[in-house]
Design a protein around this motif. Structure first.
Motif, PDB file in Angstrom:
ATOM      1  N   ASN A   1       6.656  -5.550  -5.531  1.00  0.00           N
ATOM      2  CA  ASN A   1       5.750  -6.676  -5.297  1.00  0.00           C
ATOM      3  C   ASN A   1       4.616  -6.224  -4.393  1.00  0.00           C
ATOM      4  O   ASN A   1       4.865  -5.716  -3.303  1.00  0.00           O
ATOM      5  CB  ASN A   1       6.483  -7.840  -4.612  1.00  0.00           C
ATOM      6  CG  ASN A   1       7.246  -8.697  -5.586  1.00  0.00           C
ATOM      7  OD1 ASN A   1       7.419  -8.326  -6.732  1.00  0.00           O
ATOM      8  ND2 ASN A   1       7.707  -9.842  -5.121  1.00  0.00           N
ATOM      9  N   SER A   2       3.379  -6.415  -4.826  1.00  0.00           N
ATOM     10  CA  SER A   2       2.219  -6.075  -4.008  1.00  0.00           C
ATOM     11  C   SER A   2       1.286  -7.274  -3.909  1.00  0.00           C
ATOM     12  O   SER A   2       0.930  -7.861  -4.931  1.00  0.00           O
ATOM     13  CB  SER A   2       1.449  -4.898  -4.618  1.00  0.00           C
ATOM     14  OG  SER A   2       2.241  -3.740  -4.660  1.00  0.00           O
ATOM     15  N   VAL A   3       0.923  -7.619  -2.688  1.00  0.00           N
ATOM     16  CA  VAL A   3      -0.083  -8.656  -2.469  1.00  0.00           C
ATOM     17  C   VAL A   3      -1.428  -7.954  -2.283  1.00  0.00           C
ATOM     18  O   VAL A   3      -1.629  -7.226  -1.307  1.00  0.00           O
ATOM     19  CB  VAL A   3       0.246  -9.514  -1.224  1.00  0.00           C
ATOM     20  CG1 VAL A   3      -0.836 -10.573  -1.023  1.00  0.00           C
ATOM     21  CG2 VAL A   3       1.606 -10.182  -1.399  1.00  0.00           C
TER      22      VAL A   3
ATOM     23  N   LEU B   1       7.234   3.914   3.161  1.00  0.00           N
ATOM     24  CA  LEU B   1       7.205   4.549   1.846  1.00  0.00           C
ATOM     25  C   LEU B   1       8.454   5.392   1.598  1.00  0.00           C
ATOM     26  O   LEU B   1       9.001   5.391   0.490  1.00  0.00           O
ATOM     27  CB  LEU B   1       5.943   5.405   1.712  1.00  0.00           C
ATOM     28  CG  LEU B   1       4.635   4.626   1.860  1.00  0.00           C
ATOM     29  CD1 LEU B   1       3.442   5.557   1.714  1.00  0.00           C
ATOM     30  CD2 LEU B   1       4.555   3.501   0.844  1.00  0.00           C
ATOM     31  N   ASP B   2       8.916   6.111   2.627  1.00  0.00           N
ATOM     32  CA  ASP B   2      10.169   6.857   2.480  1.00  0.00           C
ATOM     33  C   ASP B   2      11.319   5.903   2.171  1.00  0.00           C
ATOM     34  O   ASP B   2      12.183   6.197   1.334  1.00  0.00           O
ATOM     35  CB  ASP B   2      10.483   7.641   3.759  1.00  0.00           C
ATOM     36  CG  ASP B   2       9.561   8.832   3.953  1.00  0.00           C
ATOM     37  OD1 ASP B   2       8.842   9.192   3.007  1.00  0.00           O
ATOM     38  OD2 ASP B   2       9.566   9.403   5.069  1.00  0.00           O
ATOM     39  N   ASN B   3      11.319   4.780   2.861  1.00  0.00           N
ATOM     40  CA  ASN B   3      12.375   3.800   2.649  1.00  0.00           C
ATOM     41  C   ASN B   3      12.297   3.200   1.253  1.00  0.00           C
ATOM     42  O   ASN B   3      13.319   2.937   0.607  1.00  0.00           O
ATOM     43  CB  ASN B   3      12.272   2.691   3.701  1.00  0.00           C
ATOM     44  CG  ASN B   3      13.590   1.995   3.908  1.00  0.00           C
ATOM     45  OD1 ASN B   3      14.623   2.616   4.124  1.00  0.00           O
ATOM     46  ND2 ASN B   3      13.571   0.671   3.823  1.00  0.00           N
ATOM     47  N   LEU B   4      11.084   2.987   0.765  1.00  0.00           N
ATOM     48  CA  LEU B   4      10.890   2.453  -0.588  1.00  0.00           C
ATOM     49  C   LEU B   4      11.528   3.374  -1.624  1.00  0.00           C
ATOM     50  O   LEU B   4      12.255   2.917  -2.516  1.00  0.00           O
ATOM     51  CB  LEU B   4       9.391   2.296  -0.858  1.00  0.00           C
ATOM     52  CG  LEU B   4       8.986   1.813  -2.248  1.00  0.00           C
ATOM     53  CD1 LEU B   4       9.396   0.361  -2.451  1.00  0.00           C
ATOM     54  CD2 LEU B   4       7.482   1.961  -2.447  1.00  0.00           C
TER      55      LEU B   4
ATOM     56  N   LYS C   1      -9.176  -1.680  -2.817  1.00  0.00           N
ATOM     57  CA  LYS C   1      -9.853  -0.500  -3.351  1.00  0.00           C
ATOM     58  C   LYS C   1      -8.889   0.645  -3.661  1.00  0.00           C
ATOM     59  O   LYS C   1      -9.291   1.686  -4.181  1.00  0.00           O
ATOM     60  CB  LYS C   1     -10.902  -0.001  -2.350  1.00  0.00           C
ATOM     61  CG  LYS C   1     -11.961  -1.023  -1.985  1.00  0.00           C
ATOM     62  CD  LYS C   1     -12.822  -1.402  -3.171  1.00  0.00           C
ATOM     63  CE  LYS C   1     -13.953  -2.351  -2.754  1.00  0.00           C
ATOM     64  NZ  LYS C   1     -14.787  -2.760  -3.909  1.00  0.00           N
ATOM     65  N   GLU C   2      -7.632   0.450  -3.356  1.00  0.00           N
ATOM     66  CA  GLU C   2      -6.652   1.528  -3.497  1.00  0.00           C
ATOM     67  C   GLU C   2      -6.295   1.782  -4.959  1.00  0.00           C
ATOM     68  O   GLU C   2      -6.244   0.859  -5.774  1.00  0.00           O
ATOM     69  CB  GLU C   2      -5.392   1.172  -2.708  1.00  0.00           C
ATOM     70  CG  GLU C   2      -4.381   2.296  -2.609  1.00  0.00           C
ATOM     71  CD  GLU C   2      -3.246   1.970  -1.644  1.00  0.00           C
ATOM     72  OE1 GLU C   2      -2.149   2.524  -1.814  1.00  0.00           O
ATOM     73  OE2 GLU C   2      -3.465   1.167  -0.704  1.00  0.00           O
TER      74      GLU C   2
ATOM     75  N   SER D   1       0.840  -1.190   0.000  1.00  0.00           N
ATOM     76  CA  SER D   1       0.000   0.000   0.000  1.00  0.00           C
ATOM     77  C   SER D   1       0.876   1.241   0.000  1.00  0.00           C
ATOM     78  O   SER D   1       2.010   1.220   0.491  1.00  0.00           O
ATOM     79  CB  SER D   1      -0.916   0.017   1.233  1.00  0.00           C
ATOM     80  OG  SER D   1      -1.650   1.232   1.285  1.00  0.00           O
ATOM     81  N   PHE D   2       0.340   2.314  -0.557  1.00  0.00           N
ATOM     82  CA  PHE D   2       1.018   3.604  -0.518  1.00  0.00           C
ATOM     83  C   PHE D   2       0.380   4.522   0.508  1.00  0.00           C
ATOM     84  O   PHE D   2       0.533   5.746   0.452  1.00  0.00           O
ATOM     85  CB  PHE D   2       1.030   4.229  -1.914  1.00  0.00           C
ATOM     86  CG  PHE D   2       1.915   3.486  -2.867  1.00  0.00           C
ATOM     87  CD1 PHE D   2       3.277   3.743  -2.921  1.00  0.00           C
ATOM     88  CD2 PHE D   2       1.396   2.492  -3.683  1.00  0.00           C
ATOM     89  CE1 PHE D   2       4.104   3.037  -3.788  1.00  0.00           C
ATOM     90  CE2 PHE D   2       2.213   1.787  -4.558  1.00  0.00           C
ATOM     91  CZ  PHE D   2       3.573   2.056  -4.607  1.00  0.00           C
TER      92      PHE D   2
END
Length: 247
Positions: free
Chosen positions: A111-113, A91-94, A120-121, A72-73
């Motif tokens: 990679n997103s599960v 997110l900062d680390n990403l 809904k995002e 998620s973002f």
């Protein structure tokens, strides 16, 4: 033994593979696979929390692909899913890891599960900003049912919900969707004892170790589906030396 049996690509995942010796042990494995075994593709899947620029400086040249898990973002959603990293911003680390991948010429992947909390995002703007130079892999829920390794039923979404998410993100050209069925049968997975894990029955049933019976014997009990592997696009340009990367 795996190289002698025809292995061309290896991926290190976990748990979190950077935990041991602050990633130095992992780095030596990556270096060995590229330098000694001369594998075309060496990759890692990580949550990104323990990666440092020092690691890239030492081992980045031996790594083809780094996949960072980001479900998620939205920080509050990551907390619900279990992606909280103490006081650190996931997110900062990403974005920090993404910049290092660019600087040290490592192909970057997300990679997103997709599950109950993020289905809904709308991730389109964030994915464009990150601009993965490699695939953004999206899969639906896993580990549900009576024999689940953890209580994951609350995360599982329907096929229709998954398709709605894919339709919403259809303009993202780097997105590569993979369902549970494709994931379950189209990967060769080895555990820490060098046993292939057969996931066909919804469990991870181990073979005997390749150290005891050899690769050819053990792989017969892996549950690997070569047709599904090819169907999901498992054969692609693996080496960063052969990729058209925009740094």
């Amino acid at each position: 033994m795996l190289k002698d049996s025809g292995m061309e690509k290896i991926n290190f995942s976990g748990g979190e593979p950077f935990l041991h010796q602050r990633g130095d042990f992992l780095g030596k494995l990556v270096q060995f696979c590229k330098q000694e075994l001369r594998l075309p593709s060496v990759s890692i899947v990580s949550n990104g929390s323990l990666i440092t620029e020092k690691w890239f400086q030492k081992y980045g040249e031996y790594l083809d692909i780094l996949a960072v898990s980001c479900d998620s973002f939205q920080e509050e959603t990551n907390a619900l899913i279990g992606r909280r990293q103490g006081k650190k911003s996931h997110l900062d680390n990403l974005h920090r890891v993404r910049s290092w991948c660019s600087e040290y010429r490592v192909a970057f992947k997300v990679n997103s599960v997709i599950n109950t909390f993020n289905v809904k995002e709308d991730m389109r703007d964030q994915i464009r900003e990150l601009n993965p130079v490699f695939q953004c892999l999206v899969i639906d829920g896993e580990n549900a049912g009576e024999h689940a390794l953890r209580e994951a039923e609350k995360f599982v979404i329907s096929d229709e919900e998954f398709q709605d998410f894919l339709d919403r993100h259809s303009e993202i050209t780097c997105l590569v969707p993979e369902s549970n069925q494709k994931m379950r049968d189209s990967y060769l997975i080895l555990d820490e004892y060098m046993r292939f894990l057969d996931c066909r029955e919804g469990r991870k049933d181990p073979s005997k170790s390749i150290l005891d019976v050899g690769v050819e014997n053990a792989i017969q009990f892996s549950g690997f589906d070569e047709k599904m592997f090819l169907k999901r696009g498992g054969k692609y340009v693996w080496s960063k030396a052969d990729m058209r990367l925009e740094w």
